[in-house]
Design an enzyme around this catalytic site. Sequence first.
Site, PDB file in Angstrom:
ATOM      1  N   LYS A   1      -5.895  -1.012  -6.578  1.00 28.98           N
ATOM      2  CA  LYS A   1      -5.699  -0.297  -7.834  1.00 28.98           C
ATOM      3  C   LYS A   1      -5.231  -1.330  -8.847  1.00 28.98           C
ATOM      4  O   LYS A   1      -4.238  -2.029  -8.617  1.00 28.98           O
ATOM      5  CB  LYS A   1      -4.641   0.788  -7.646  1.00 28.98           C
ATOM      6  CG  LYS A   1      -4.530   1.725  -8.804  1.00 28.98           C
ATOM      7  CD  LYS A   1      -3.585   2.856  -8.412  1.00 28.98           C
ATOM      8  CE  LYS A   1      -3.231   3.781  -9.522  1.00 28.98           C
ATOM      9  NZ  LYS A   1      -2.238   4.770  -9.056  1.00 28.98           N
TER      10      LYS A   1
ATOM     11  N   SER B   1     -10.291   0.219  -8.130  1.00 27.79           N
ATOM     12  CA  SER B   1     -10.269   1.317  -9.103  1.00 27.79           C
ATOM     13  C   SER B   1      -9.158   1.055 -10.102  1.00 27.79           C
ATOM     14  O   SER B   1      -8.030   0.779  -9.697  1.00 27.79           O
ATOM     15  CB  SER B   1      -9.969   2.651  -8.408  1.00 27.79           C
ATOM     16  OG  SER B   1     -10.987   2.999  -7.515  1.00 27.79           O
TER      17      SER B   1
END
Lengths: 363, 363, 363, 363
Positions: free
Chosen positions: C158, C223
């Site tokens: 992330k 992401s």
Amino acid sequence: MTRQAQVHRLAMAGPSDVAPIARLIEAGEIDPARIVAVLGKTEGNGCVNDFTRGYAVQSLRAMLAEHLPAEALARLPMVMSGGTEGGLSPHWIVLSETDGSAPGADLALAFAATITRALTPDEIGRSAQVALVRAGVEEAMAKAGITRAEDVHFVQIKCPLLTAERTLAVGGHVVTTSMLKSMGLSRGASALGVGQALGEIGTLTDADIGVNFDLWSARASASPGIELMACEIVVMGQSAAWSGPLRIAHGVMQDAIDAPSVAALLGLAAPGAPLQSAPDRAIALLAKAEASASGLIRGARHTMLEDSDLSSTRHARGFVGGLLAGLIGHTELFVSGGAEHQGPDGGGPVALIYSRSPEVAPA
Amino acid sequence: MTRQAQVHRLAMAGPSDVAPIARLIEAGEIDPARIVAVLGKTEGNGCVNDFTRGYAVQSLRAMLAEHLPAEALARLPMVMSGGTEGGLSPHWIVLSETDGSAPGADLALAFAATITRALTPDEIGRSAQVALVRAGVEEAMAKAGITRAEDVHFVQIKCPLLTAERTLAVGGHVVTTSMLKSMGLSRGASALGVGQALGEIGTLTDADIGVNFDLWSARASASPGIELMACEIVVMGQSAAWSGPLRIAHGVMQDAIDAPSVAALLGLAAPGAPLQSAPDRAIALLAKAEASASGLIRGARHTMLEDSDLSSTRHARGFVGGLLAGLIGHTELFVSGGAEHQGPDGGGPVALIYSRSPEVAPA
Amino acid sequence: MTRQAQVHRLAMAGPSDVAPIARLIEAGEIDPARIVAVLGKTEGNGCVNDFTRGYAVQSLRAMLAEHLPAEALARLPMVMSGGTEGGLSPHWIVLSETDGSAPGADLALAFAATITRALTPDEIGRSAQVALVRAGVEEAMAKAGITRAEDVHFVQIKCPLLTAERTLAVGGHVVTTSMLKSMGLSRGASALGVGQALGEIGTLTDADIGVNFDLWSARASASPGIELMACEIVVMGQSAAWSGPLRIAHGVMQDAIDAPSVAALLGLAAPGAPLQSAPDRAIALLAKAEASASGLIRGARHTMLEDSDLSSTRHARGFVGGLLAGLIGHTELFVSGGAEHQGPDGGGPVALIYSRSPEVAPA
Amino acid sequence: MTRQAQVHRLAMAGPSDVAPIARLIEAGEIDPARIVAVLGKTEGNGCVNDFTRGYAVQSLRAMLAEHLPAEALARLPMVMSGGTEGGLSPHWIVLSETDGSAPGADLALAFAATITRALTPDEIGRSAQVALVRAGVEEAMAKAGITRAEDVHFVQIKCPLLTAERTLAVGGHVVTTSMLKSMGLSRGASALGVGQALGEIGTLTDADIGVNFDLWSARASASPGIELMACEIVVMGQSAAWSGPLRIAHGVMQDAIDAPSVAALLGLAAPGAPLQSAPDRAIALLAKAEASASGLIRGARHTMLEDSDLSSTRHARGFVGGLLAGLIGHTELFVSGGAEHQGPDGGGPVALIYSRSPEVAPA
């Protein structure tokens, strides 16, 4: 002694941005114990899968939990309306009370909230909901010290909707099995209850709800939320038991481009003044918007109902939002979609909270 | 003798509905040989995959082929702009000439069209396009008998865009490999060419295009189309060589909620009259709309640029369309998106074709 | 003694539905202090304005705060990936440790997480981010007791993105002023860092990031999230220091319809068995999906990149999700979009966490 | 002598790209007078405002008008299905006849088309439509020389829908006033008519249509079109009166992830071969896809019906398209949405036109 209404309109950087409210509480400008309701215009799609509403409520609740006992928090209406299409700007509207001066000659802005008992799923969108809302509006009027129906100018309601689970719980005896449709029927039943309480609408039956659009309230605004089974009711009006510089008035847009009705309303805040001359005195504007079911606006075809890429409610909010923002001169407007029994087909109620005295600007 | 401008604004039931134009040709009200341009507001998304534009052009072309030789048809600008968000209504605007009376004291509406040579893909979005458009505007002004730049009030351009195939054809020597970006750069270069022709903008380099938004034209409106490699240019203004009741004027919206600028423009059609008092005399309104790159409108955040479900151009058209429709009183408005170098950031040019005499209503 | 990996895949009724995790904690099946990471597939659009990710994290954090000290909570990676297009089903994947048995002959599933220092905005999408991720992967491998790069099968990251505010904070010295583009560049830089740590990619410069797609990792999945400035890294692989029935393997889809590569991977869980024969043993499937930049899939045109109504990432997740669900036989699949430098153009890495022994089903 | 079926699957560069068909006509490979039907998968949204279907038909009609008398052209079914979500690729499927050899031992692919009389608006979605379609299927079977119901493998129908104007024309005596709903009911009534003609379904009443989904056909596929009031019916099956290498078979997906049923069907083209081993022999795949009304796929929640940004039909086409493309190995698949009474809830019919002999590849 009177009560005095405070209305804070506050920019929201995202659904979880409760900092602007927290700052006013910490600064002592808002007494958390005297908050009557919090409205929010969040930036989701305003439809079924709009999670910005729940996210905003969860954020608000966590922040207020530091200031309020759980019981008070549970009774506080938090009415989130999704959808800031076009140039609309996400914001909070915090309605709170403070101590007022001695009663004056004028009526001043007054508001109060109430919550009905939880509905059963089979009551949603039917006469039972109409009756509960009617009683709730009357109760909130009494709490606000508003004695005449004509002194009520806006009633904001958050109402329940049906889900597959709720439908199952009552053996399928529901008004519709479509979640989306239940949203419209719940909005409609809520609006009809308001109309009855305010003497705008007489008796009716289940068959009128969502069908007979000749019946409508000029002062109702309803938004469904998946997280509740009761109806939360916020009545706004004017009362001699309240004081201060704030006032409220309402109008009705007859269709989606009815700027003259809105201009007349804004003229109360700035009589005789040109467009956009009093953005500071026009403290909060609350309006409903929808695509006309006829498919027409003054005889010309619109395409909102045939657009399978973009919900008609999103179209309508952005379009009416542009008109309202152009007239008033700012974009923090509480425009919500889905106006069943809330104003005439394709139009809708508009309410303006404004300051009588020019020197009073919004927070 | 003078020429006289005719402007027919006609409802469109769908992208292939050319019947309203066909009827006027059959009735002798429009001479197909004297059509100068056809504009259309079609109901697609106005973005890359909007096929309503091509569908409308194909339909129009098939109908007009019965009335015009192929060569004339090939030279006729057909400028389709997709996107009727909110309550906007799909419609055609047919610009045609007829014989006028003897020259009068006033300047009257005048227009003419021209088409540049085909651009090579590596010219799109660069200075070469600016220069070609500049020359084209000057040529069209001459054809229209408009002698002063200040008498030009709107220049509508249809310009090419880049595709993978076109990029390949010039060995990748293009300004961008993104189809969507090429649309913006082509619009921008077109607008800068208009600005140069009209004396609004001085010299510039490739590096200004799509970057230096201090450079803008108050009278340019550009829309890209995948089906052409040339720029089609329609100049609208006023000239002593034309007569009749029609006039044109323009204004600039400084931001997306600049209603006062539009109201001032509408005041020309109905001096001193209230809102919506002259919908019949306000024959055609042409405007650009866009989301401000700053993310703000008068300091308040908008969400158009962060909405991954709905293009900012769709947001902006609906929002500005609502404002314009509210002021004018009808929804057949030619609002198009993507306003690079066309007015200031977040605002855009607006032109009004109106009738000087109250008795002249649109067809 | 070894550690043993637990993987719980749990249905999520909505972004705030953390009850399934809470129940397992209360039942003693998950020790909150030994949770390594929580992944979630939430039902937003997976793009810029997807608030379901933040809502899920806020909900998760509130629930875990009852079980963990603030410091531990702050270090726990919560990787939400938005987008359950098509029939994909929202779900949580909780990775936790428990005590294992004595070391066995096989390597078993092993994982660990780490968090880099906060990046400065000007580091995002540049070599600095590559280097930080590379070091972070090496650190997490050490924590997990994974000694060889070849034993790493998936690295979920992330990573931060740029906003207007962050760009301003470094005087505009950022890799791009587009929020959307910064998401792609941050994903890409993260993936390149993984590739370097795993020996898949050699040295590179800023100019390779987001440009030279010949450089890719077969085991990276990144992401972006707006809420963090560091990179959270979860390394999954196999180690002799872990025991238990769980294993992990990976493959690479060469394009969006590369079912054979996936079928080969699923064959590890059920050797020689037909399609869908081991949905219970295929405990978690993690995959990246994207539209090929070429606009083609095996020579046939796709329309994902020209669809202005629907982001290509939504198209790609649903399409690849259908293929994966058809092969595996259930729809709780962690398919995420945006695969820059993560597998070849239009394809992407796929990892399977499976159970060696048939009797072990997912929780 | 027999007839021989030709099936050309041709890439489409856009809705107006009829050039690939024109080239085959010019090359003598397709005799325009013997075209039985043209199917097209176009790249619109497949919903109400999908103009790519009409655009494609207009383009096709203009091209074929050079080869066919108006009367023949008017009778030729052109079935456009919008929606190429995910990696699906826009394409044409041209069904035509040529002279065959002497009758062989096998049945070969056979097809024929018919058009019912125009329905009145009050017949749409009711038993009258069921009966008309039933008779039409029987008539087309006779034309195709298909003598047994079991030899019919796919029936593609284009059927009318209700508009406000049509509803008005019959004084409002219609089955629904919702345009979108009328599409579903028209599809459903068509499918039930197919089911009756093929002996899959017995007698029924109006009350079954759109309600009793236990009644379904395994071989019906219906798509509504706004441009017609009749039903266009294309029956595909096998007959001894036809020869050549082409065959057809069908299966039924029981739900949206039922890959095994599709794999079994593909196994006919390549017995015993692995995935994707016969993309060349699998000449055309025609399938229906839909979101299950239960909201579940094998017990796991899907979000297709709650997504207000993206129609469930778009979700379903992309998802099922991914599965089918993964199994077959190419993306030119005729997947259409809206499967009322066409296969079980959430599943749908799938038909495969394939070549018996490996050497015969698609055009």
